[in-house]
Design a protein around this motif. Structure first.
Motif, PDB file in Angstrom:
ATOM      1  N   HIS A  78      -6.420  23.918  28.712  1.00  0.00           N
ATOM      2  CA  HIS A  78      -5.503  24.978  28.279  1.00  0.00           C
ATOM      3  C   HIS A  78      -4.566  25.360  29.416  1.00  0.00           C
ATOM      4  CE1 HIS A  78      -4.224  29.173  27.684  1.00  0.00           C
ATOM      5  NE2 HIS A  78      -4.010  28.751  26.454  1.00  0.00           N
ATOM      6  N   ALA A  86      -0.499  25.218  29.273  1.00  0.00           N
ATOM      7  CA  ALA A  86       0.332  26.399  29.516  1.00  0.00           C
ATOM      8  C   ALA A  86       1.375  26.126  30.598  1.00  0.00           C
ATOM      9  CB  ALA A  86      -0.547  27.588  29.901  1.00  0.00           C
ATOM     10  N   GLU A 118       5.560  25.851  29.985  1.00  0.00           N
ATOM     11  CA  GLU A 118       6.505  26.744  30.666  1.00  0.00           C
ATOM     12  C   GLU A 118       7.470  25.978  31.567  1.00  0.00           C
ATOM     13  OE1 GLU A 118       7.138  29.911  30.169  1.00  0.00           O
ATOM     14  OE2 GLU A 118       5.487  30.241  28.779  1.00  0.00           O
ATOM     15  N   ALA A 174       3.101  31.377  33.081  1.00  0.00           N
ATOM     16  CA  ALA A 174       1.918  30.753  32.458  1.00  0.00           C
ATOM     17  C   ALA A 174       0.618  31.392  32.966  1.00  0.00           C
ATOM     18  CB  ALA A 174       1.916  29.248  32.743  1.00  0.00           C
TER      19      ALA A 174
END
Length: 69
Positions: free
Chosen positions: A15, A19, A23, A62
Motif C-alpha cells: 500500500h 500511495a 502521488e 502520500a
C-alpha cells in the motif's frame, strides 16, 4: 527523458508503494515511477529534469518523507 532516484523513508508494505507511486506519478512530466520497497528507492522517469521539492511534496502528500529532509 531523465531518470532520478530518491530514497523514501517509512514505507513498509505494498500500500505504501502504491500511495507513493500514485502521488509522484501525478507530477507534471512524469512518465514512470518505480519503487523498491526493501531499499526505499524511488526511481522517477520524466520528460524533463524533475524538481526535488516537487517530489518531496508528493511523497509527503502520500504520508512519507524523502531521506535527509
Amino acid at each position: 527523458m531523465t531518470t532520478s532516484t530518491f530514497t523514501v523513508t517509512g514505507m513498509t508494505c505494498g500500500h505504501c508503494v502504491s500511495a507513493v507511486s500514485e502521488e509522484v506519478g501525478d507530477l507534471p512530466g512524469v512518465t514512470a515511477v518505480s519503487v523498491d520497497l526493501p531499499t526505499g528507492a524511488v526511481t522517477v522517469t520524466s520528460q524533463t529534469p524533475i524538481d526535488e521539492a516537487a517530489v518531496a511534496a508528493a511523497v509527503e502528500e502520500a504520508g512519507y518523507q524523502l531521506a535527509g529532509r
